[in-house]
Write an enzyme that holds these catalytic residues in place. Sequence first.
Site, mmCIF file in Angstrom:
data_model
loop_
_atom_site.group_PDB
_atom_site.id
_atom_site.type_symbol
_atom_site.label_atom_id
_atom_site.label_comp_id
_atom_site.label_asym_id
_atom_site.label_seq_id
_atom_site.Cartn_x
_atom_site.Cartn_y
_atom_site.Cartn_z
ATOM 1 C CB CYS A 266 -0.861 0.126 1.297
ATOM 2 S SG CYS A 266 -1.049 -1.537 2.212
ATOM 3 N NE ARG B 65 2.195 -9.038 5.170
ATOM 4 C CZ ARG B 65 0.968 -9.049 4.684
ATOM 5 N NH1 ARG B 65 -0.357 -10.149 5.063
ATOM 6 N NH2 ARG B 65 0.038 -8.430 4.343
ATOM 7 C CD GLN C 274 -0.123 -8.910 -0.337
ATOM 8 O OE1 GLN C 274 0.545 -7.936 -0.498
ATOM 9 N NE2 GLN C 274 -0.894 -8.861 1.232
ATOM 10 C CG ASP D 2 -2.539 -5.583 -2.708
ATOM 11 O OD1 ASP D 2 -3.475 -5.483 -2.030
ATOM 12 O OD2 ASP D 2 -1.056 -5.333 -2.127
ATOM 13 C CG HIS E 208 -3.675 -0.342 -2.302
ATOM 14 N ND1 HIS E 208 -2.649 -1.254 -2.668
ATOM 15 C CD2 HIS E 208 -3.981 -0.655 -1.639
ATOM 16 C CE1 HIS E 208 -2.777 -2.025 -2.173
ATOM 17 N NE2 HIS E 208 -3.336 -1.844 -0.894
ATOM 18 C CE LYS F 288 -11.768 -7.080 8.649
ATOM 19 N NZ LYS F 288 -10.072 -7.551 9.679
ATOM 20 C CG HIS G 256 -6.079 -1.076 1.520
ATOM 21 N ND1 HIS G 256 -4.740 -1.243 1.455
ATOM 22 C CD2 HIS G 256 -6.601 0.154 2.327
ATOM 23 C CE1 HIS G 256 -4.148 0.307 2.363
ATOM 24 N NE2 HIS G 256 -5.321 0.735 2.237
#
Length: 666
Positions: free
Chosen positions: A354, A383, A401, A403, A405, A485, A531
């Site tokens: 992000c 991580r 990911q 991922d 945004h 969320k 997200h």
Amino acid sequence: MSIKVTFPDGAARDFPRGTTGTDIVEGISKSLAKKTVAMRWNGVLSDLSDSLDADGRIEFVTRDSGSKDVVDLIRHDAAHVLAEAVQELWPDTQVTIGPVIENGFYYDFYRPAGPFTEEELPVIEKKMSEIIDRGAAFSKEVWSRDQAKNWFETKGEAFKVELVDAIPADQSIKMYAQGQWKDLCRGPHMRTVKDVGQAFKLTKVAGAYWRGDSNRQVLSRIYGTAFPSKDQLDAYLTMIEEAEKRDHRKLGRDLDLFHFQEEAQGSVFWHPRGFVIYNQMEAYIRRRLNASGYVEVKTPQLMHAKFWEQSGHWGKYRENMFVVPDQVPNTEDDQPIFEVDAVGDLLALKPMNCPAHVQIFNQGIKSYRDLPLRMAEFGCCHRNEAHGALHGLMRVRQMTQDDAHIFCREDQIQSETEHFVHLLYSVYGHMGFENVVIKLATRPEKFGGTIERWDAAEKALGDALRATGYDFEIAEGEGAFYAPKLEFHLRDAIGRSWQVGTLQLDYVLPERLDATYVAEDGSRKYAVMLHRAILGSLERFIGILIENYAGKMPMWLAPTQVVVATIVSEADEYAEKLVRQLRQAGIRAEIDARNEKINYKVREHSVQKVPLMFVVGKREAEEGTVSVRRLGTEGQKVQPFMDALVSLMAEATPPDLKDKAQQKVA
């Protein structure tokens, strides 16, 4: 003095102060009292025997309801029965803690004679059954700290003494007795140990450090599970047995898909066959994102600590990050690799994408007309998970990911949420998952921002879900600190639930990192950030797919889609020709021309979960045909090769491309 007790239907009655839940339920109905094992008093799960000293709302918890409260109580009490059974069998064993966990419970023990073994579990189960049949009632007492410590010290329970010391001074110390056996516990409990029932099972033994500290004593952890009924227990044990057969770690080895090594904890070594699945999944998601108006970016893995300080991750998440000093390592053997006292910047391997995406958004001036901006990345993230928490593909340190945004205006939250939910359901359907549960997680007790903004955000997400037509549940108080969320839980072939997709609404990060756009009136406003992820991480989702399909991947994902196997050497040249044609058509084909019996070849490729075999001999070579054998079916079907190829090409087409072709025809 009296108190007013309100019931679930809204009716209210006065009772003497000090009345217990037991008094109230017995006054209503003997049959209801017989089924009731606990109560919720003003929303808090409580002992039925607790005295009620002020006005409040009561809700009875009945054993036959099958609710989460009941299941948790049964498992909590079963853990106490386990501890009593162990100490009856081995009196010198010390008890420590025994919490309820997902799908069961455990209790940690210290036995001087050594750790428990799985062979001892049936003996413990038999003793537990005897204790349950004795049916001792649970009773609660509140003790002073000194009284509790003296009692445990007298019994040689050093771990319990330490637990008493750890209880905050403003909390009472509760002791629960079941017959003559007592334990320190916050409660609550059901009426008697007989309420546990006989639908329990001890499942395994493992080692554990006291208080999770590797410098402390090694304890013996006994795991178990319990259910309201024998049928539920049997169904769960069957599911666990099936899950063990489907374990992606075992299948990963057996099918030569991937492996892990101690020298690269939590990072996947993808083998050629496994990387086919990975690449097919990435290509599929990339096509879906491109078709849905996303732009793809690539951002650095190693970034300056200031980005994480600004975003707030540095203070709250740093322990889960890999931090690297911005120094040239020392090459002298007798010197430390890094200069301890050297002044230098700190860098971190990104745990998420992000802040980097905000940096791209902030390049140049953005207008309200530029929004929404859907920014995607197959970002490699790291991580710093504890070694003990790692679990194959399901819990890794290095992950990719899917991922993205979405930077948008407030008035676009609902439409962007609808757009995302429809995309997510389409993807899950293509992966074979039709049973999806959506949860809307709302404002937690501690939250950032104003209540008005939270209410507006929750309404936007709720309205978007209602507009999609999909049912959803409210998860009260489970939102993130900064915004509500959505969680998407899918159920696999053996009934397990996996939380995979997510959409998180974020007002905070754009403000922290100054992500603004020029509004229609010329003012600068902060963008809203969504997200979102569908698969979560490619590694974990592939693990879920492997277990869901028990390694028998759909044709479009199968590492090898067809093996052309010869019966006689005279067919070798024909088989080689077929494999060339198959590969030219985009099919992942292999040849098996070994001097082995055909039944041996069929058996071997079946074990490798190859979905299709084209068996060829002298006759097939002369006639231009193949004998088609499909994994999991008996017999074979003879077809002209070109017919079999056309059929296979259709079956091997990824589902999104199939849909696209059908839309063109329509």
